[in-house]
Design a protein around this motif. Structure first.
Motif, PDB file in Angstrom:
ATOM      1  N   VAL A   1      57.209  20.023  18.941  1.00 18.81           N
ATOM      2  CA  VAL A   1      58.381  20.905  18.987  1.00 18.81           C
ATOM      3  C   VAL A   1      58.055  22.136  18.153  1.00 18.81           C
ATOM      4  N   LYS A   2      58.160  23.312  18.748  1.00 16.57           N
ATOM      5  CA  LYS A   2      57.881  24.551  18.035  1.00 16.57           C
ATOM      6  C   LYS A   2      59.044  24.893  17.107  1.00 16.57           C
ATOM      7  N   ASP A   3      58.753  25.817  16.158  1.00 19.19           N
ATOM      8  CA  ASP A   3      59.779  26.213  15.201  1.00 19.19           C
ATOM      9  C   ASP A   3      60.972  26.877  15.877  1.00 19.19           C
ATOM     10  N   ASP A   4      60.768  27.457  17.054  1.00 21.05           N
ATOM     11  CA  ASP A   4      61.892  28.077  17.758  1.00 21.05           C
ATOM     12  C   ASP A   4      62.692  27.081  18.579  1.00 21.05           C
ATOM     13  N   GLY A   5      62.310  25.782  18.505  1.00 24.22           N
ATOM     14  CA  GLY A   5      63.073  24.740  19.186  1.00 24.22           C
ATOM     15  C   GLY A   5      62.607  24.408  20.588  1.00 24.22           C
ATOM     16  N   THR A   6      61.587  25.099  21.091  1.00 24.11           N
ATOM     17  CA  THR A   6      61.088  24.786  22.432  1.00 24.11           C
ATOM     18  C   THR A   6      60.101  23.633  22.375  1.00 24.11           C
ATOM     19  N   MET A   7      60.051  22.875  23.442  1.00 25.13           N
ATOM     20  CA  MET A   7      59.146  21.722  23.500  1.00 25.13           C
ATOM     21  C   MET A   7      58.617  21.548  24.917  1.00 25.13           C
ATOM     22  N   LYS A   8      57.376  21.114  24.986  1.00 23.34           N
ATOM     23  CA  LYS A   8      56.747  20.755  26.253  1.00 23.34           C
ATOM     24  C   LYS A   8      56.112  19.387  26.063  1.00 23.34           C
ATOM     25  N   LEU A   9      56.762  18.373  26.615  1.00 20.91           N
ATOM     26  CA  LEU A   9      56.301  16.998  26.455  1.00 20.91           C
ATOM     27  C   LEU A   9      55.652  16.532  27.755  1.00 20.91           C
ATOM     28  N   SER A  10      54.729  15.610  27.624  1.00 19.22           N
ATOM     29  CA  SER A  10      54.026  15.106  28.813  1.00 19.22           C
ATOM     30  C   SER A  10      53.966  13.586  28.772  1.00 19.22           C
ATOM     31  N   GLY A  11      53.857  13.005  29.965  1.00 25.64           N
ATOM     32  CA  GLY A  11      53.777  11.556  30.096  1.00 25.64           C
ATOM     33  C   GLY A  11      52.775  11.171  31.179  1.00 25.64           C
ATOM     34  N   LYS A  12      52.777   9.902  31.529  1.00 27.61           N
ATOM     35  CA  LYS A  12      51.832   9.409  32.536  1.00 27.61           C
ATOM     36  C   LYS A  12      52.177   9.958  33.916  1.00 27.61           C
TER      37      LYS A  12
END
Length: 221
Positions: free
Chosen positions: A110-121
């Motif tokens: 999670v970046k300090d600006d609140g954005t996130m890029k999560l990955s899975g299978k």
């Protein structure tokens, strides 16, 4: 015999005049010698050395604070599934679950600006933005479909839970999302075969699977 009166008077006058001239000359010399020209250093006004104004300091760039540690839970916009996200120390783990047979565990930063890029299978992805520490809005891409969702900040016992164990020779892996208000969405895998998960006790995490009591615990990154 004639008196020398006028001659003596004239002579006395001359002597007095000579004495006065001599006295004036002496006084003028002393006055002239006692006067001194003021030195330039004494008469010149003292001026302060020029001072240079120091440049104004550049204001520091405001730093953004890291995303707060918290849990979030909610549903997709089409109400077909639930999403939960747990954030700790700039890391996040998320669970997408429809309560039947479709699920995905995802993780990332999670970046300090609140954005996130999560990955899975299998190429699963979650793109989200933390809004003022109150909710996460984003999308989950899974099996060629995109699901928009909103997950509000969750207060225990709401949140994300998981339990893994071996029950009667089968490997059991269950995931649960406890939504605000108490509703639960979960899937239990037995040797990789998904089915709807039995309810857990949110206060203790206790859940019974095939006659055996397991404990589902809160999930953090």
């Amino acid at each position: 015999m004639k008196r020398p009166g006028p001659l003596l008077t004239l002579l006395a006058g001359l002597l007095l005049a000579m004495f006065m001239l001599s006295l004036n000359a002496t006084t003028g010399t002393k006055s002239a010698s006692s006067y001194q020209e003021p030195s330039p250093s004494a008469t010149a006004p003292t001026s302060a050395p020029p001072t240079s104004t120091p440049p104004s300091p550049t204001p520091p760039t405001p730093s953004r604070s890291a995303a707060p540690d918290a849990d979030y839970a909610g549903r997709t916009d089409d109400d077909s599934a639930a999403v939960a996200v747990s954030v700790r120390d700039g890391r996040a783990i998320a669970y997408f679950c429809d309560g039947r047979d479709k699920e995905s565990w995802l993780k990332g930063n999670v970046k300090d600006d609140g954005t996130m890029k999560l990955s899975g299978k299998h190429g699963a992805k979650l793109n989200g933005t933390l809004e003022a520490g109150k909710r996460i809005r984003g999308t989950v891409d899974l099996d060629g479909q995109r699901y928009a969702f909103t997950a509000d900040k969750a207060i225990r016992p709401s949140g994300l839970y998981r339990a893994t164990a071996t029950v009667r020779g089968a490997k059991v892996d269950g995931g649960w999302i406890v939504l605000p208000g108490g509703n639960q969405v979960g899937i239990l895998n037995r040797d990789g075969k998904p089915s709807a998960a039995p309810r857990i006790d949110p206060e203790t995490g206790a859940v019974t699977v095939d006659g055996q009591t397991l404990t589902a615990r809160p999930v953090t990154p």
